[in-house]
Scaffold this motif. Structure first.
Motif, short mmCIF file in Angstrom:
data_model
loop_
_atom_site.label_atom_id
_atom_site.label_comp_id
_atom_site.label_asym_id
_atom_site.label_seq_id
_atom_site.Cartn_x
_atom_site.Cartn_y
_atom_site.Cartn_z
N ASP A 14 3.82 2.03 0.73
CA ASP A 14 5.13 1.46 0.40
C ASP A 14 6.26 2.30 0.97
O ASP A 14 6.14 3.53 1.08
CB ASP A 14 5.32 1.38 -1.13
CG ASP A 14 4.31 0.48 -1.81
OD1 ASP A 14 3.81 -0.45 -1.15
OD2 ASP A 14 4.02 0.73 -3.00
N ARG A 15 7.35 1.66 1.30
CA ARG A 15 8.61 2.34 1.54
C ARG A 15 9.46 2.18 0.28
O ARG A 15 9.67 1.07 -0.19
CB ARG A 15 9.38 1.72 2.71
CG ARG A 15 8.71 1.80 4.05
CD ARG A 15 9.64 1.23 5.12
NE ARG A 15 8.98 1.08 6.41
CZ ARG A 15 9.58 0.65 7.51
NH1 ARG A 15 10.88 0.33 7.46
NH2 ARG A 15 8.91 0.53 8.64
N SER A 16 9.94 3.29 -0.23
CA SER A 16 10.74 3.23 -1.45
C SER A 16 11.82 4.29 -1.41
O SER A 16 11.53 5.49 -1.49
CB SER A 16 9.85 3.43 -2.68
OG SER A 16 10.61 3.39 -3.87
N ASN A 17 13.07 3.86 -1.25
CA ASN A 17 14.23 4.75 -1.27
C ASN A 17 14.06 5.96 -0.36
O ASN A 17 14.28 7.10 -0.76
CB ASN A 17 14.51 5.22 -2.71
CG ASN A 17 15.89 5.86 -2.84
OD1 ASN A 17 16.83 5.48 -2.14
ND2 ASN A 17 16.00 6.84 -3.73
N GLY A 18 13.69 5.69 0.87
CA GLY A 18 13.58 6.77 1.84
C GLY A 18 12.28 7.53 1.82
O GLY A 18 12.14 8.52 2.53
N GLU A 19 11.33 7.07 0.99
CA GLU A 19 10.04 7.74 0.89
C GLU A 19 8.91 6.80 1.32
O GLU A 19 8.97 5.60 1.06
CB GLU A 19 9.77 8.22 -0.53
CG GLU A 19 10.72 9.29 -1.02
CD GLU A 19 10.42 9.71 -2.45
OE1 GLU A 19 10.85 10.81 -2.82
OE2 GLU A 19 9.77 8.95 -3.20
N LEU A 20 7.88 7.37 1.94
CA LEU A 20 6.65 6.65 2.20
C LEU A 20 5.68 7.04 1.09
O LEU A 20 5.39 8.23 0.91
CB LEU A 20 6.11 7.04 3.57
CG LEU A 20 5.21 6.02 4.30
CD1 LEU A 20 5.99 4.74 4.60
CD2 LEU A 20 4.67 6.61 5.60
#
Length: 372
Positions: free
Chosen positions: A196-202
Motif C-alpha cells: 500500500d501507499r499511505s501518506n508518503g509511506e510504502l
C-alpha cells in the motif's frame, strides 16, 4: 546490455530530508565538539557545524577563494575559513573579513545555507525547501515508554541508496544471503503480499514460518515483519517476535551521497524490562546487525550499475521493489511539474486490496522441489 536508470533525473531527491551524519559523529569531528564536519549529499559538498545552539549546513566553499570551510574551525558561534579567516554565521553570510575589517562586507560574500534539523540523534538536511511538502521520516519508537533505543554509527556502501533500500526489503534474498542468520534456506519461496501507499509511506508485511526458529540463533529477531517505509529511503520495521514477548524495531535510512555511494544509518529499539544487563545486550544486538550487514555488503556492492535499471528482469515475487520503483519514477516526473503535483504524488493513498499475506509455512519447498 542497455542501461536505462529507473529515474534519469534524480533532482527530485533534493526536495526530501536526508541524514548526513549522527550528532555523535559531528561532535567527534573536532575537539571543540562543534565541528566542522565535511559531508556530501546528492553530489554536493557540504559542511555541518554547531554554531551556538543551532546545527547548520552550508556549501563547503568559502565565497572568497573557494577553500573548504570544513578545514576551518568554529569560533564565537561562527565558521571561520582556514585560508583568509573569513567567518560565516548560520545563514551562510560572511560577518567578518580580517584583511579589511573597516570596509563594508560585499553582499555576495556568502555561501548557500540549507535547511538543517537534528532528530533521532542525526543531522538532517533538505537541499530544496521550495515545495515544502516533505517531512523528516518517522521513527515509531523514539519516545515510546519502556523501549531501549540505540543509534548506531553510520556506515558507507559503494552502491546507490535505491539499491540499499531494495536490499533491506527484499524477501527473496533472505534464504540465500542469510541462511542460519536471519532465515532458513528451506524457505526460499517468498509470498506475494499487498503493498500500500499511505501518506508518503510504502506499507507491507510478511509472516515468516515459526518453524525456522529451530535453525536460527537466539538473538535472531524472527517474527511478524511490519514495514512502514517513508519515501524515498527510510524503513521502519516493527517486529512482533516469535521467540519471546516484547517489541523490537529496526529502523534504517540511506543518504544518497552520490549516484554510486550511500551513507547508511540505523537505530535498534527493543523492550528491555527483563534484561539483567541492558548495556551488554546493546553490544549483542549491534554485533548481530553488523554480521547481517557483512553478509549483504559484498553482494550489494557487486551490483552493476550502482543504481537500478529498467532492463533488469523482474518476477512476481519482486512486487515490493516493482512498486517502489514505480513510485520513484512517478515522483521524479511529478517534481518536474511543480509543488502541487509532487505533493499529490507523494500523499495520495493507493491501497492494494488483495487477500492477507500468505504465511511462509504454506509456501515451504518440499524436498523434491528443492532438488529441481
Amino acid at each position: 546490455m542497455t542501461e536505462t536508470p529507473i529515474t534519469r533525473d534524480r533532482t527530485y531527491l533534493r526536495h526530501f530530508w536526508h541524514p548526513v551524519c549522527t550528532e555523535r559523529e559531528l561532535a567527534a569531528a573536532d575537539p571543540s565538539g562543534n565541528g566542522p564536519m565535511a559531508v556530501r549529499l546528492l553530489g554536493e559538498d557540504l559542511v555541518v557545524a554547531r554554531l551556538g545552539e543551532r546545527v547548520t549546513a552550508m556549501a563547503d566553499r568559502c565565497a572568497h577563494r573557494c577553500a573548504k570551510l570544513s578545514k576551518g574551525k568554529v569560533e564565537h558561534d561562527r565558521l571561520t575559513c582556514p585560508y583568509h579567516g573569513w567567518s560565516y554565521d548560520a545563514s551562510g553570510a560572511c560577518r567578518h573579513i580580517p584583511a579589511c575589517p573597516d570596509l563594508p562586507i560585499p553582499g555576495k560574500a556568502r555561501t548557500p545555507a540549507f535547511e538543517c534539523e537534528v532528530r533521532y540523534g542525526m543531522v538532517w538536511v533538505r537541499l530544496d525547501s521550495s515545495y515544502g511538502c516533505t517531512e523528516i521520516p518517522r521513527f515509531s519508537d523514539w519516545e515510546r515508554e519502556g523501549m531501549r533505543v540505540i543509534v548506531a554509527d553510520s556506515y558507507v556502501w559503494q552502491t546507490s541508496a535505491e539499491r540499499r533500500w531494495e536490499n533491506f526489503t527484499d524477501f527473496s534474498h533472505f534464504a540465500f544471503v542469510h541462511p542460519g542468520t536471519l532465515y532458513d534456506a528451506a524457505y526460499a519461496r517468498p509470498p506475494v503480499v499487498p503493498v500500500d501507499r499511505s501518506n508518503g509511506e510504502l506499507c507491507f508485511e510478511i509472516e515468516p514460518a515459526r518453524e525456522m526458529l529451530a535453525s536460527l540463533p537466539d538473538n535472531s529477531p524472527l517474527g511478524t515483519f511490519v514495514y512502514r517505509c517513508t519515501m524515498p529511503f527510510t524503513i521502519n520495521l516493527e517486529i512482533e517476535l516469535y521467540r519471546r514477548p516484547g517489541r523490537y524495531v529496526l529502523w534504517t535510512t540511506s543518504c544518497p551521497v552520490d549516484d554510486a555511494t550511500c551513507r547508511n544509518f540505523m537505530i535498534v529499539a527493543r523492550s528491555s524490562a527483563d534484561e539483567a544487563d541492558p548495556e551488554a545486550e546493546d553490544a549483542v544486538h549491534l554485533a548481530f546487525q553488523k554480521q547481517v550487514l557483512g553478509e549483504d555488503q559484498p553482494v550489494i556492492e557487486s551490483q552493476t550499475p550502482a543504481g537500478p535499471i529498467a532492463e533488469e528482469v523482474s518476477v512476481v515475487t519482486d512486487k515490493v521493489s516493482i512498486q517502489y520503483r514505480k513510485w520513484l519514477r512517478e515522483l521524479a516526473s511529478a517534481a518536474q511539474t511543480g509543488a502541487a503535483s509532487f505533493d499529490a504524488c507523494l500523499h495520495t493513498d493507493v491501497i492494494d486490496r488483495r487477500p492477507a499475506p500468505v504465511a511462509h509455512a504454506d509456501l515451504r519447498l518440499n524436498a523434491q522441489e528443492q532438488a529441481q
